[in-house]
Design an enzyme around this catalytic site. Structure first.
Site, PDB file in Angstrom:
ATOM      1  N   ASP A 152     -29.815  45.239  71.961  1.00 53.15           N
ATOM      2  CA  ASP A 152     -29.981  46.456  71.179  1.00 53.15           C
ATOM      3  C   ASP A 152     -31.382  46.522  70.578  1.00 53.15           C
ATOM      4  O   ASP A 152     -32.330  45.994  71.158  1.00 53.15           O
ATOM      5  CB  ASP A 152     -28.901  46.493  70.084  1.00 53.15           C
ATOM      6  CG  ASP A 152     -28.343  47.895  69.875  1.00 53.15           C
ATOM      7  OD1 ASP A 152     -29.083  48.743  69.341  1.00 53.15           O
ATOM      8  OD2 ASP A 152     -27.190  48.133  70.244  1.00 53.15           O
ATOM      9  N   HIS A 185     -29.733  50.686  64.675  1.00 53.34           N
ATOM     10  CA  HIS A 185     -28.619  50.774  65.612  1.00 53.34           C
ATOM     11  C   HIS A 185     -28.033  49.393  65.911  1.00 53.34           C
ATOM     12  O   HIS A 185     -26.810  49.195  65.905  1.00 53.34           O
ATOM     13  CB  HIS A 185     -29.111  51.432  66.902  1.00 53.34           C
ATOM     14  CG  HIS A 185     -28.059  51.667  67.932  1.00 53.34           C
ATOM     15  ND1 HIS A 185     -27.794  50.758  68.937  1.00 53.34           N
ATOM     16  CD2 HIS A 185     -27.210  52.703  68.127  1.00 53.34           C
ATOM     17  CE1 HIS A 185     -26.822  51.231  69.712  1.00 53.34           C
ATOM     18  NE2 HIS A 185     -26.453  52.413  69.239  1.00 53.34           N
ATOM     19  N   SER A 337     -20.983  53.732  70.933  1.00 59.08           N
ATOM     20  CA  SER A 337     -21.690  52.537  70.500  1.00 59.08           C
ATOM     21  C   SER A 337     -20.829  51.688  69.577  1.00 59.08           C
ATOM     22  O   SER A 337     -20.975  50.474  69.513  1.00 59.08           O
ATOM     23  CB  SER A 337     -22.977  52.903  69.759  1.00 59.08           C
ATOM     24  OG  SER A 337     -24.055  53.042  70.628  1.00 59.08           O
TER      25      SER A 337
END
Length: 593
Positions: A152, A185, A337
């Site tokens: 990520d 994220h 996600s």
């Protein structure tokens, strides 16, 4: 087993919505469907290729020379990133390379975005843990002993709910050890999978005692390329990660990433990826290389924005999921996600509950215990169903039947008695009741190359051997370690310029641990080999106390040795290296635990 609500008085709420909008204008401009507004972008001047196993670096360089291109290997497999000269058409070169008989595939290097959108903060709770039966699962397993790699934007390693879970990772964007989160994220995804259990702080991840390996593959805007993903995935597999989480859109489309996922499967791991947030049938073909996750809400209904299609294998809660944020805070997020690390965490629980289970068995139990939603059986919205942690862990604990059936393997071509020369394409047929983990091509009994994904295709440089009769065979291994050797196929090598027999053995060095070292916990065992005929023909095998622990082709071997499973006392580590001509050398050390 208790779990904690996101409404903990210790919670600090971060302005994630504003930060996300500022960092990701393409996503912020999207509708609620998520990433629908993302342009289909490709890296200029780059092509991803998969070579037939065994193709030498020299042969690949000759193949690319007419295009003025150079290739860089991604990891230790057969994936390469081809760099084209300025002004070259990547599409045109891709089209030509895709037809080359020495290559398995060629594709453009596509940019993909993260599959997550944030929601406004509210004082909610972790409803998804109750929905999947996490508390019941935690009575049997909490993920200890399993490493989950999060590919990520990095991870905030100072977050109090993640700090104790972190193990060393790598940054493939800057090529450094700095895996700090540049977007937010990655930290959110990591928390959903591995936020610590029972530490009186914030939220609980599904596998709150698992190790967290941050692998940064995305920039500050949460965009990455297929090539970076494939490189990070093969690296994580080599470092011993059992589960890899990729919460990005369009991952299952790439043959390169599928090959990297198969490489991880060959090492006993599983790869979990997001279906996407476009709210449409993506039209992507199903693949057995990875688990693809769609998102559900608190009513067990697919969310309006979750992508779907025949490639979806399982579903999980993905709306209003409370998780960790950069800077030590907590926030409710939504997107596939979030659904993806929920599944990754459950897999971590299963592997921890029954370490002896093969990855294929874990995957099949995960599917068979899921809560069937939508049409009966597997469907395009929910896959096999919504993940059920309680049932999955219970099944893993109860599973006792071991896979004892060996694969079936044979040489497909060339046929016995064939006269060959130059670069020889060799195809192998291999099947198994559960799944083939890897196939090795052997020439005169010595391993030439290894392929981890079907179709099993190799290139053998016959010019490295003297003219005359030589024997080909194939060795197939499944995830449970069952193995079969094919019948021999004899071929006649006839090259205009025959080479003298190679009698020089490889040079082998066991780099770590040091001889006489005292070891504990997870120990990285690494070795390096070189040979006068080049690294492509080298095969290496690591034996621990006389038992085969790992194998590799090429110059490097790396293995994560869990010494907790070894008894106290002295242990012998031995590495055997062979070249294509069958010359071998051995080195060994002794360590104590």
């Amino acid at each position: 087993m208790q779990h904690r609500s996101a409404s903990s008085p210790l919670m600090r709420l971060a302005p994630i919505v504003l930060a996300w909008t500022a960092c990701m204008p393409a996503l912020a401009a999207s509708t609620a469907a998520g990433n629908a507004a993302m342009p289909a972008a490709f890296a200029p001047g780059r092509v991803l290729i998969g070579t037939r196993a065994g193709l030498s670096d020299e042969a690949l360089a000759a193949l690319l020379a007419p295009h003025g291109a150079k290739a860089r290997r991604l990891g230790r497999g057969a994936l390469h990133l081809v760099e084209l000269p300025a002004g070259a058409s990547a599409s045109a070169v891709r089209d030509q390379l895709a037809r080359h008989p020495l290559l398995k595939f060629a594709e453009l290097d596509r940019m993909v975005p993260a599959a997550l959108t944030t929601n406004d903060p509210y004082l909610g709770s972790e409803w998804h843990l109750t929905k999947v039966g996490a508390s019941t699962a935690w009575d049997s397993s909490q993920g200890s002993g399993v490493t989950i790699a999060v590919l990520d934007t990095g991870v905030d390693a100072t977050h109090p709910d993640l700090a104790t879970r972190i193990v060393p990772g790598w940054n493939f964007v800057d090529n450094s050890a700095n895996t700090a989160d540049v977007n937010g994220h990655g930290t959110a995804v990591a928390g959903a999978a591995t936020a610590s259990l029972n530490n009186s702080l914030g939220v609980a991840g599904l596998a709150g005692q698992a190790r967290l390996m941050p692998v940064r593959i995305a920039d500050a805007n949460a965009y990455t390329y297929w090539s970076t993903l494939a490189q990070g995935l093969t690296w994580a597999a080599d470092q011993g990660a059992r589960v890899a989480n990729i919460s990005f859109v369009g991952v299952a489309t790439s043959q390169a990433v599928q090959d990297a996922a198969n490489y991880m499967r060959s090492k006993g791991g599983l790869v979990v990826v997001a279906a996407g947030n476009n709210g449409v049938d993506e039209g992507i073909a199903p693949t057995s290389s990875m688990l693809v996750v769609s998102a559900t809400d608190s009513t067990d209904t697919k969310t309006s924005w979750s992508s779907y299609g025949s490639f979806v294998t399982i579903s999980a809660p993905g709306q209003d999921i409370w998780t960790t944020t950069r800077g030590g805070g907590y926030q409710a997020w939504w997107g596939t996600s979030m659904a993806t690390p929920v599944v990754a965490g459950v897999i971590g629980l299963m592997m921890s509950a029954q370490p002896s289970l093969s990855n294929s068995k874990v995957e099949s139990l995960l599917y068979s215990t899921s809560t069937d939603l939508g049409a009966a059986g597997r469907d395009s919205y929910y896959g096999y169903g919504r993940v059920n942690a309680a049932a999955a862990v219970r099944a893993a604990v109860s599973a006792t039947a071991a896979d004892t059936l060996a694969p079936s393997v044979s040489i497909g071509s060339p046929a016995s008695g064939t006269t060959v020369s130059g670069q020889v394409n060799v195809s192998v047929n291999a099947t198994d009741n559960v799944g083939v983990s890897r196939v090795e091509l052997r020439v005169n009994g010595n391993t030439l190359a290894t392929d981890t994904s079907a179709p099993y295709a190799f290139t053998w440089d016959s010019t490295k051997l003297a003219n005359g009769s030589h024997t080909l065979s194939a060795y197939a291994v499944d995830a449970a370690g069952n193995a079969s050797l094919s019948a021999d196929v004899s071929v006649n090598v006839s090259n205009a310029s025959s080479v003298a027999a190679d009698t020089t053995p490889p040079v082998i060095a066991l780099l770590s641990p040091a001889n006489g070292a005292v070891v504990s916990g997870s120990v990285n065992v690494s070795a390096s080999a070189s040979d006068n005929s080049g690294a492509a023909g080298i095969s290496q095998r690591l034996y621990i106390d006389g038992k085969l622990a790992a194998s590799a082709t090429g110059a490097s071997l790396s293995y994560s040795w869990n010494t907790r499973k070894a008894g106290a006392g002295t242990h012998t580590l031995q590495v055997v290296a062979k070249d294509a001509a069958g010359n071998s050398s051995t080195t060994s050390i002794k360590v104590s635990r």
